[in-house]
Design a protein around this motif. Structure first.
Motif, PDB file in Angstrom:
ATOM      1  N   CYS A 137      46.712  37.265  34.089  1.00 46.32           N
ATOM      2  CA  CYS A 137      47.347  38.260  34.953  1.00 46.32           C
ATOM      3  C   CYS A 137      48.851  38.238  34.726  1.00 46.32           C
ATOM      4  O   CYS A 137      49.482  37.198  34.840  1.00 46.32           O
ATOM      5  CB  CYS A 137      47.046  37.951  36.419  1.00 46.32           C
ATOM      6  SG  CYS A 137      48.036  38.934  37.578  1.00 46.32           S
ATOM      7  N   SER A 138      49.391  39.397  34.357  1.00 48.92           N
ATOM      8  CA  SER A 138      50.820  39.481  34.046  1.00 48.92           C
ATOM      9  C   SER A 138      51.581  40.253  35.107  1.00 48.92           C
ATOM     10  O   SER A 138      52.741  40.594  34.918  1.00 48.92           O
ATOM     11  CB  SER A 138      50.990  40.160  32.691  1.00 48.92           C
ATOM     12  OG  SER A 138      50.433  41.463  32.755  1.00 48.92           O
ATOM     13  N   CYS A 139      50.925  40.541  36.218  1.00 49.30           N
ATOM     14  CA  CYS A 139      51.582  41.362  37.250  1.00 49.30           C
ATOM     15  C   CYS A 139      52.813  40.649  37.817  1.00 49.30           C
ATOM     16  O   CYS A 139      52.784  39.450  38.066  1.00 49.30           O
ATOM     17  CB  CYS A 139      50.618  41.652  38.399  1.00 49.30           C
ATOM     18  SG  CYS A 139      49.205  42.636  37.898  1.00 49.30           S
ATOM     19  N   TYR A 159      45.597  39.946  46.166  1.00 51.36           N
ATOM     20  CA  TYR A 159      45.736  40.525  44.834  1.00 51.36           C
ATOM     21  C   TYR A 159      44.573  41.485  44.562  1.00 51.36           C
ATOM     22  O   TYR A 159      43.412  41.112  44.717  1.00 51.36           O
ATOM     23  CB  TYR A 159      45.775  39.407  43.782  1.00 51.36           C
ATOM     24  CG  TYR A 159      45.902  39.939  42.381  1.00 51.36           C
ATOM     25  CD1 TYR A 159      47.084  40.528  41.955  1.00 51.36           C
ATOM     26  CD2 TYR A 159      44.827  39.902  41.497  1.00 51.36           C
ATOM     27  CE1 TYR A 159      47.197  41.052  40.692  1.00 51.36           C
ATOM     28  CE2 TYR A 159      44.934  40.422  40.226  1.00 51.36           C
ATOM     29  CZ  TYR A 159      46.123  40.995  39.833  1.00 51.36           C
ATOM     30  OH  TYR A 159      46.233  41.525  38.580  1.00 51.36           O
ATOM     31  N   THR A 191      43.995  43.838  39.616  1.00 58.69           N
ATOM     32  CA  THR A 191      44.485  44.801  38.629  1.00 58.69           C
ATOM     33  C   THR A 191      44.169  44.387  37.185  1.00 58.69           C
ATOM     34  O   THR A 191      43.788  45.230  36.371  1.00 58.69           O
ATOM     35  CB  THR A 191      46.020  44.954  38.784  1.00 58.69           C
ATOM     36  OG1 THR A 191      46.332  44.990  40.185  1.00 58.69           O
ATOM     37  CG2 THR A 191      46.529  46.188  38.098  1.00 58.69           C
ATOM     38  N   CYS A 192      44.330  43.115  36.866  1.00 58.84           N
ATOM     39  CA  CYS A 192      44.184  42.668  35.468  1.00 58.84           C
ATOM     40  C   CYS A 192      42.784  42.147  35.137  1.00 58.84           C
ATOM     41  O   CYS A 192      42.582  41.561  34.071  1.00 58.84           O
ATOM     42  CB  CYS A 192      45.211  41.578  35.161  1.00 58.84           C
ATOM     43  SG  CYS A 192      46.924  42.126  35.316  1.00 58.84           S
TER      44      CYS A 192
HETATM   45 ZN   LIG Z   1      47.672  41.204  37.219  1.00 56.99          ZN
END
Ligand SMILES: [Zn+2]
Length: 294
Positions: free
Chosen positions: A97-99, A117, A120-121
């Motif tokens: 996860c790069s958010c 969370y 998203t990823c």
């Molecule tokens: Zn993410």
């Protein structure tokens, strides 16, 4: 066989709040003819205060605590956490996860401990970045346990917490993974700790299930808080406990824990204090509150 533990974070010297947790876990273990282990939870190296780990151990010795075996340091157990991480990853429970904080804040809902969370990823990083965290997928299943003091506890991780971080972008393993691996490898059967970790417990039980570990029994004692309702800490200038007043402070901790120690304890020798505390220990006398103002 009862195996308990005390697991301080070396972010500062021991204060009254940590002494209460040490006394409760120690008396529980000793009253059950069990072992009491000490683990230094220094997985979060950037938060560590230099010299605090040694200072904590010296203070425990000066207060007459006797632990079994060698003290375990989380900072020396990275390869064990990596093995558990690899197992979860091989079984498809982990994703990168790069958010950024801002991206999460823009899309998340509110849970019981901040933002949930939104996953998203889950099917690939939205913004591939070299530095990224790793999260574990949670499910809609209900996680429940019966706490010896706080009673029946229920969480739905997908709604209340969300997919949580197991390895941070700076490469450090998260507390939730480290504590689960350590409790399992040290064969901890009973966990007695402050109620500030009550909300973390379903995450830890979930990881135990994914990793095939036994689930220990949990006892979450009230947290000692200041006038502002804050947990005592180095940040809010909680005073370090003074070794010169050990019997008095253990007396105060026993009062906090509802044990009604006789006043004479304050003037007793440490062996006498501990003998009284262990012989008369009754965890049913501990308040069911999550925090107590001191
Ligand atoms: Zn993410």
């Amino acid at each position: 066989m009862y195996v308990g533990r005390f697991a301080p974070s070396p972010t500062g010297p021991l204060h009254f709040g940590s002494l209460v947790a040490a006394v409760a876990s120690y008396c529980e273990a000793k009253a059950n003819q069990g072992l009491w282990l000490v683990r230094m939870e220094d997985v979060d190296k950037p938060r560590e205060m230099k010299g605090a780990a040694d200072e904590i151990l010296h203070t425990l010795l000066a207060f007459g605590f006797e632990w079994s075996g060698e003290v375990v340091y989380q900072s020396q157990r990275t390869s064990l956490y990596q093995q558990a991480f690899d197992q979860l990853q091989n079984n498809g429970f982990i994703y990168a996860c790069s958010c950024s904080r801002k991206e999460i804040a823009d899309s998340a809902t509110n849970g019981i401990e901040g933002l949930v969370y939104p996953g998203t990823c889950r099917s690939g990083m939205l913004q591939p970045r070299a530095q990224h965290a790793w999260r574990v997928k949670v499910t809609d299943e209900i996680v429940s346990f019966n706490d010896a003091i706080q009673g029946y506890q229920v969480q739905q991780l997908s709604r209340d917490i969300g997919d949580f971080v197991l390895k941070r972008a700076d490469g450090l393993f998260a507390y939730q993974l480290a504590v689960v691996v350590d409790d399992a490898l040290q064969h901890i059967t009973h966990i007695v700790r402050g109620a500030d970790l009550l909300n973390s417990t379903p995450r830890q039980i979930y990881l135990q299930q994914l990793l095939g570990f036994n689930q220990p029994l949990y006892t979450h004692i009230p947290l000692a808080v200041n006038n502002q309702g804050e947990k005592l800490s180095k940040q809010n200038l909680a005073l370090p406990i003074n070794k010169q007043h050990a019997p008095q402070l253990i007396f105060d901790a026993l009062v906090f824990l509802g044990q009604n120690p006789p006043l004479a304890i304050k003037q007793s020798s440490l062996p006498e204090v501990w003998q009284w505390a262990i012989q008369n220990w009754q965890n049913s006398k501990i308040s069911h509150q999550q925090s107590i103002n001191i």
